[in-house]
Design a protein around this motif. Structure first.
Motif, short mmCIF file in Angstrom:
data_model
loop_
_atom_site.label_atom_id
_atom_site.label_comp_id
_atom_site.label_asym_id
_atom_site.label_seq_id
_atom_site.Cartn_x
_atom_site.Cartn_y
_atom_site.Cartn_z
N MET A 24 0.80 -1.21 0.00
CA MET A 24 0.00 0.00 0.00
C MET A 24 0.84 1.27 0.00
O MET A 24 1.75 1.42 0.81
N ASP A 25 0.48 2.17 -0.91
CA ASP A 25 1.08 3.49 -0.95
C ASP A 25 0.57 4.28 0.26
O ASP A 25 -0.52 4.01 0.76
N ILE A 26 1.35 5.26 0.71
CA ILE A 26 0.90 6.07 1.85
C ILE A 26 0.01 7.22 1.37
O ILE A 26 -1.07 7.43 1.88
N THR A 27 0.48 7.97 0.38
CA THR A 27 -0.23 9.18 -0.05
C THR A 27 -1.16 8.87 -1.22
O THR A 27 -0.69 8.57 -2.31
N MET A 28 -2.47 8.90 -0.94
CA MET A 28 -3.47 8.60 -1.97
C MET A 28 -4.71 9.47 -1.75
O MET A 28 -4.96 9.90 -0.64
N PRO A 29 -5.50 9.67 -2.82
CA PRO A 29 -6.75 10.42 -2.66
C PRO A 29 -7.80 9.60 -1.90
O PRO A 29 -7.66 8.40 -1.75
N GLU A 30 -8.83 10.28 -1.44
CA GLU A 30 -10.00 9.71 -0.74
C GLU A 30 -9.69 9.17 0.64
O GLU A 30 -10.34 9.54 1.60
N LEU A 31 -8.72 8.28 0.75
CA LEU A 31 -8.33 7.77 2.06
C LEU A 31 -6.87 7.36 1.96
O LEU A 31 -6.52 6.57 1.08
N ASP A 32 -6.02 7.92 2.81
CA ASP A 32 -4.59 7.60 2.68
C ASP A 32 -4.28 6.20 3.19
O ASP A 32 -5.11 5.54 3.81
N GLY A 33 -3.06 5.75 2.89
CA GLY A 33 -2.65 4.39 3.24
C GLY A 33 -2.67 4.11 4.72
O GLY A 33 -3.00 2.99 5.14
N ILE A 34 -2.33 5.10 5.53
CA ILE A 34 -2.28 4.87 6.97
C ILE A 34 -3.68 4.61 7.53
O ILE A 34 -3.89 3.67 8.30
N GLN A 35 -4.67 5.41 7.10
CA GLN A 35 -6.05 5.19 7.54
C GLN A 35 -6.55 3.84 7.04
O GLN A 35 -7.23 3.11 7.76
N ALA A 36 -6.18 3.50 5.80
CA ALA A 36 -6.60 2.21 5.23
C ALA A 36 -6.01 1.04 6.03
O ALA A 36 -6.69 0.06 6.28
#
Length: 120
Positions: A53-65
């Protein structure tokens, strides 16, 4: 629990690069997602052996995911991918339950080393 790997990155070419490294080395990519929300859905549907999983992403970032996936499945194997200079986020990701992290741009041997360490 499947044997496959779920790739999560908002950049299609990054997913393609990782997929290429993994499939050439005998791993199966069972799914892809372009943001954290889709990652959670796909994880629940596919139950992959590993999620990258990438950390910086739109809608919900990797850490929250990662936090959401770990709530759903405390045994989830997740490796975070991040660009240089995101050390604080990497630490937060590990504290949230990620097993390892890989820095972009990817080095094939580092990707494989992390995957082997986490799922063998």
């Amino acid at each position: 629990m499947s044997k496959g790997i779920l790739l999560v990155d908002d950049a299609a070419f990054m997913r393609m690069m990782i997929k290429d490294i993994l499939t050439k080395n005998g791993y199966e990519v069972v799914g892809e997602a372009e943001n954290g929300l889709k990652a959670i859905e796909k994880y629940k549907e596919l139950r992959p052996a590993l999620t990258m999983m990438d950390i910086t992403m739109p809608e919900l970032d990797g850490i929250q995911a990662v936090k959401e996936i770990k709530k759903f499945d405390p045994n989830a194997n997740i490796i975070m991918c991040s660009a240089m200079g995101q050390q604080t986020m990497v630490i937060e990701a590990i504290q949230s339950g990620a097993k390892d992290f890989i820095v972009k741009p990817f080095q094939a041997d580092r990707v494989l080393e992390a995957v082997k360490k986490v799922i063998g």
